[in-house]
Design an enzyme around this catalytic site. Sequence first.
Site, PDB file in Angstrom:
ATOM      1  N   LYS A 292     -36.667   7.608  45.160  1.00 35.43           N
ATOM      2  CA  LYS A 292     -37.631   7.347  44.086  1.00 35.43           C
ATOM      3  C   LYS A 292     -36.916   7.128  42.771  1.00 35.43           C
ATOM      4  O   LYS A 292     -37.196   6.185  42.021  1.00 35.43           O
ATOM      5  CB  LYS A 292     -38.592   8.535  43.936  1.00 35.43           C
ATOM      6  CG  LYS A 292     -39.369   8.537  42.637  1.00 35.43           C
ATOM      7  CD  LYS A 292     -39.977   9.893  42.316  1.00 35.43           C
ATOM      8  CE  LYS A 292     -38.995  10.877  41.758  1.00 35.43           C
ATOM      9  NZ  LYS A 292     -39.589  12.130  41.273  1.00 35.43           N
ATOM     10  N   SER A 293     -35.984   8.026  42.455  1.00 29.97           N
ATOM     11  CA  SER A 293     -35.335   7.978  41.139  1.00 29.97           C
ATOM     12  C   SER A 293     -34.482   6.727  40.987  1.00 29.97           C
ATOM     13  O   SER A 293     -34.460   6.106  39.923  1.00 29.97           O
ATOM     14  CB  SER A 293     -34.484   9.239  40.945  1.00 29.97           C
ATOM     15  OG  SER A 293     -35.336  10.367  40.859  1.00 29.97           O
TER      16      SER A 293
ATOM     17  N   GLY B 160     -43.600  11.105  36.688  1.00 28.78           N
ATOM     18  CA  GLY B 160     -42.805  11.386  35.492  1.00 28.78           C
ATOM     19  C   GLY B 160     -41.961  10.192  35.088  1.00 28.78           C
ATOM     20  O   GLY B 160     -41.830   9.866  33.909  1.00 28.78           O
TER      21      GLY B 160
ATOM     22  N   SER C 135     -37.755  18.219  29.970  1.00 33.91           N
ATOM     23  CA  SER C 135     -37.530  17.190  30.997  1.00 33.91           C
ATOM     24  C   SER C 135     -36.337  16.315  30.631  1.00 33.91           C
ATOM     25  O   SER C 135     -36.299  15.715  29.554  1.00 33.91           O
ATOM     26  CB  SER C 135     -38.762  16.300  31.162  1.00 33.91           C
ATOM     27  OG  SER C 135     -38.475  15.255  32.067  1.00 33.91           O
TER      28      SER C 135
ATOM     29  N   GLN D  43     -35.953  13.578  31.776  1.00 37.06           N
ATOM     30  CA  GLN D  43     -36.442  12.198  31.773  1.00 37.06           C
ATOM     31  C   GLN D  43     -36.609  11.648  30.352  1.00 37.06           C
ATOM     32  O   GLN D  43     -36.621  10.435  30.164  1.00 37.06           O
ATOM     33  CB  GLN D  43     -37.759  12.110  32.550  1.00 37.06           C
ATOM     34  CG  GLN D  43     -37.554  12.333  34.054  1.00 37.06           C
ATOM     35  CD  GLN D  43     -38.852  12.367  34.845  1.00 37.06           C
ATOM     36  OE1 GLN D  43     -39.936  12.490  34.267  1.00 37.06           O
ATOM     37  NE2 GLN D  43     -38.747  12.286  36.156  1.00 37.06           N
TER      38      GLN D  43
ATOM     39  N   SER E 192     -31.716  19.104  35.059  1.00 41.88           N
ATOM     40  CA  SER E 192     -31.560  17.890  35.890  1.00 41.88           C
ATOM     41  C   SER E 192     -30.455  16.964  35.414  1.00 41.88           C
ATOM     42  O   SER E 192     -30.633  15.741  35.360  1.00 41.88           O
ATOM     43  CB  SER E 192     -32.895  17.118  35.964  1.00 41.88           C
ATOM     44  OG  SER E 192     -33.981  17.969  36.175  1.00 41.88           O
TER      45      SER E 192
ATOM     46  N   GLU F 237     -35.907  19.721  41.433  1.00 38.71           N
ATOM     47  CA  GLU F 237     -36.895  19.178  42.375  1.00 38.71           C
ATOM     48  C   GLU F 237     -36.676  19.694  43.793  1.00 38.71           C
ATOM     49  O   GLU F 237     -37.520  19.501  44.656  1.00 38.71           O
ATOM     50  CB  GLU F 237     -36.938  17.643  42.318  1.00 38.71           C
ATOM     51  CG  GLU F 237     -35.698  16.955  42.822  1.00 38.71           C
ATOM     52  CD  GLU F 237     -35.773  15.414  42.741  1.00 38.71           C
ATOM     53  OE1 GLU F 237     -36.633  14.876  42.030  1.00 38.71           O
ATOM     54  OE2 GLU F 237     -34.948  14.768  43.410  1.00 38.71           O
TER      55      GLU F 237
ATOM     56  N   ARG G 242     -45.190  24.629  39.526  1.00 42.47           N
ATOM     57  CA  ARG G 242     -44.618  24.878  40.862  1.00 42.47           C
ATOM     58  C   ARG G 242     -44.268  26.350  41.075  1.00 42.47           C
ATOM     59  O   ARG G 242     -44.308  26.832  42.207  1.00 42.47           O
ATOM     60  CB  ARG G 242     -43.369  24.015  41.063  1.00 42.47           C
ATOM     61  CG  ARG G 242     -43.720  22.570  41.310  1.00 42.47           C
ATOM     62  CD  ARG G 242     -42.518  21.678  41.493  1.00 42.47           C
ATOM     63  NE  ARG G 242     -42.946  20.406  42.062  1.00 42.47           N
ATOM     64  CZ  ARG G 242     -42.219  19.305  42.083  1.00 42.47           C
ATOM     65  NH1 ARG G 242     -40.997  19.301  41.565  1.00 42.47           N
ATOM     66  NH2 ARG G 242     -42.685  18.201  42.618  1.00 42.47           N
TER      67      ARG G 242
ATOM     68  N   ARG H  31     -44.183  17.910  46.926  1.00 44.45           N
ATOM     69  CA  ARG H  31     -43.155  18.853  47.399  1.00 44.45           C
ATOM     70  C   ARG H  31     -43.773  20.191  47.837  1.00 44.45           C
ATOM     71  O   ARG H  31     -43.161  20.928  48.603  1.00 44.45           O
ATOM     72  CB  ARG H  31     -42.064  19.033  46.346  1.00 44.45           C
ATOM     73  CG  ARG H  31     -41.346  17.727  46.062  1.00 44.45           C
ATOM     74  CD  ARG H  31     -39.997  17.864  45.422  1.00 44.45           C
ATOM     75  NE  ARG H  31     -39.640  16.621  44.756  1.00 44.45           N
ATOM     76  CZ  ARG H  31     -39.124  15.547  45.364  1.00 44.45           C
ATOM     77  NH1 ARG H  31     -38.878  15.562  46.659  1.00 44.45           N
ATOM     78  NH2 ARG H  31     -38.844  14.440  44.678  1.00 44.45           N
TER      79      ARG H  31
HETATM   80  O1  LIG Z   1     -35.144  11.150  36.255  1.00 49.04           O
HETATM   81  C1  LIG Z   1     -35.609  11.379  37.375  1.00 49.04           C
HETATM   82  O2  LIG Z   1     -35.704  10.504  38.259  1.00 49.04           O
HETATM   83  C2  LIG Z   1     -36.066  12.761  37.667  1.00 49.04           C
HETATM   84  C3  LIG Z   1     -35.672  13.791  36.874  1.00 49.04           C
HETATM   85  C4  LIG Z   1     -36.107  15.189  37.105  1.00 49.04           C
HETATM   86  O3  LIG Z   1     -37.111  15.469  36.141  1.00 49.04           O
HETATM   87  P1  LIG Z   1     -37.093  16.766  35.162  1.00 49.04           P
HETATM   88  O4  LIG Z   1     -35.847  16.729  34.371  1.00 49.04           O
HETATM   89  O5  LIG Z   1     -38.343  16.596  34.382  1.00 49.04           O
HETATM   90  O6  LIG Z   1     -37.132  17.944  36.090  1.00 49.04           O
HETATM   91  C5  LIG Z   1     -36.654  15.397  38.506  1.00 49.04           C
HETATM   92  O7  LIG Z   1     -37.245  16.661  38.617  1.00 49.04           O
HETATM   93  C6  LIG Z   1     -37.634  14.310  38.859  1.00 49.04           C
HETATM   94  O8  LIG Z   1     -38.129  14.494  40.158  1.00 49.04           O
HETATM   95  C7  LIG Z   1     -36.944  12.953  38.848  1.00 49.04           C
HETATM   96  C1  LIG Z   2     -40.692  16.352  39.457  1.00 47.01           C
HETATM   97  C2  LIG Z   2     -40.869  15.323  40.276  1.00 47.01           C
HETATM   98  O1  LIG Z   2     -41.394  14.114  39.973  1.00 47.01           O
HETATM   99  P1  LIG Z   2     -41.631  13.313  38.605  1.00 47.01           P
HETATM  100  O2  LIG Z   2     -40.759  12.087  38.717  1.00 47.01           O
HETATM  101  O3  LIG Z   2     -43.071  12.976  38.600  1.00 47.01           O
HETATM  102  O4  LIG Z   2     -41.209  14.204  37.469  1.00 47.01           O
HETATM  103  C3  LIG Z   2     -40.487  15.439  41.713  1.00 47.01           C
HETATM  104  O5  LIG Z   2     -40.518  14.398  42.414  1.00 47.01           O
HETATM  105  O6  LIG Z   2     -40.178  16.546  42.190  1.00 47.01           O
END
Ligand SMILES: O=C(O)C1=C[C@@H](OP(=O)(O)O)[C@@H](O)[C@H](O)C1
Ligand SMILES: C=C(OP(=O)(O)O)C(=O)O
Length: 450
Positions: free
Chosen positions: A30-31, A116, A190, A192, A219, A338, A369, A410
């Site tokens: 996904k990422s 996210g 986050s 992100q 992360s 995650e 969670r 999850r």
């Molecule tokens: O950048 C990304 O793809 C992600 C970063 C993480 O987010 P957080 O830093 O908000 O936990 C992770 O938990 C999420 O599933 C995907």
């Molecule tokens: C935190 C998650 O997703 P999101 O990309 O929506 O933050 C996840 O997939 O565990």
Amino acid sequence: MTESSVHPALWPAPHASGAVDATVTVPGSKSVTNRALVLASLASEPGWLRRPLRSRDTLLMADALRAMGVGIEETISSSSASSPSAAAAPEAKGEAWRVIPAGLHGPAAVDVGNAGTVMRFLPPVATLADGPIRFDGDPRSYERPLTGVIEALRTLGARIDDDGRGALPLTVHGGGALVGGTVSIDASSSSQFVSALLLSAPRFNQGVEVRHTGTTLPSMPHIRMTVEMLRAVGAQVDEPETGGERNVWRVSPSALLGRDLTIEPDLSNAQPFLAAALVTGGRVTVPDWPERTTQPGDALREIFTAMGGDCELTGKGLTFTGTGRIHGIDVDLGEVGELTPGIAAVAALADSPSTLRGVAHLRLHETDRLAALTKEINELGGDVTETADGLHIRPRPLRGGVFHTYDDHRMATAGAVIGLAVKGVEIENVGTTAKTLPDFPDMWTGMLGA
Ligand SMILES: O=C(O)C1=C[C@@H](OP(=O)(O)O)[C@@H](O)[C@H](O)C1
Ligand SMILES: C=C(OP(=O)(O)O)C(=O)O
């Protein structure tokens, strides 16, 4: 047909009658898929994504970019129906997306769902559009933190209307360009936020310098993923380490290359299958496990080994073998948050207590969670308590019952792991796995039948 019509509201989680022995081909990350979609859309030439993840989060990303004018063509080869238990040849895995960048246009509407990556990565992209882009999503998306991105974009020259809470829904009034420059943000809720600003920054007039000001930053592997993927498309990213300036990133303005990128399997989605080997004392092989990766799921090799298994990375992929004995663990999961639900599920079945630390920010994920895991494991007879930044898990004999998911993919896969060892576990809304792994129920029964 919707997921809920395919799977009943209560899905009886299969109980394992013996040790699993399966090869499980896991779809794309996904990422990586969602970063690749953004970068390809901002490039100055067309590109390809091969073996992208096709799930709710990535389809929302693709649809949003299309709504702003990007061409994303999906080609699905007729030979793409790969059995979950058989490793298909790469060329038979079917799917590729061709991304044709274009001038970004508003007005447009973006549905972020509860992704996210979509709600954080796209507002910076929208500042480059020549009109208003309206962002909305699931009710939970209104509660997830976004203020760091909104405030940073305003500092960098953007006009954004929100309801004053620094959250969704909101409208980015794209002006066709963004000045860019230096910005400080607190990304402790986050990672992100940082990734979002960096991904679009090559297209800002002055690029960007992002300084994280908070005390913690979760992360980190996901930020490394952002930096590496930016560099791979020709962006210049500097991470000045001198003078105590850690957590500072600089991206220079530049054109981006269109690439032909094959997406790695999603190692966090491999987690429940590796957990199945651990819990049943069996063996699971995940083909195409990368030798080197920024995905946090790679940490499972170490974490699940410490919990009692053994793994081997060969040309065939990662083979994880369990012994049937599961040990508790004391671990900081801040870098790999995650993975927490899946680790908590295994820890609830272990022969000693576990402490999972460094994951306070999980309270703001798809659901809270920490609260959800505590409640659902305890409802099955477990003994879990929340701490300020994680969970204490003291294993106890568990019994069957309903495991609620709170629309969190999850949570659903964590419940399925417990169901392997505990008879009579029913997962409420297993269809929520469609967020990142739409085939999960069939893959799971396929693994057990293999
Ligand atoms: O950048 C990304 O793809 C992600 C970063 C993480 O987010 P957080 O830093 O908000 O936990 C992770 O938990 C999420 O599933 C995907
Ligand atoms: C935190 C998650 O997703 P999101 O990309 O929506 O933050 C996840 O997939 O565990």
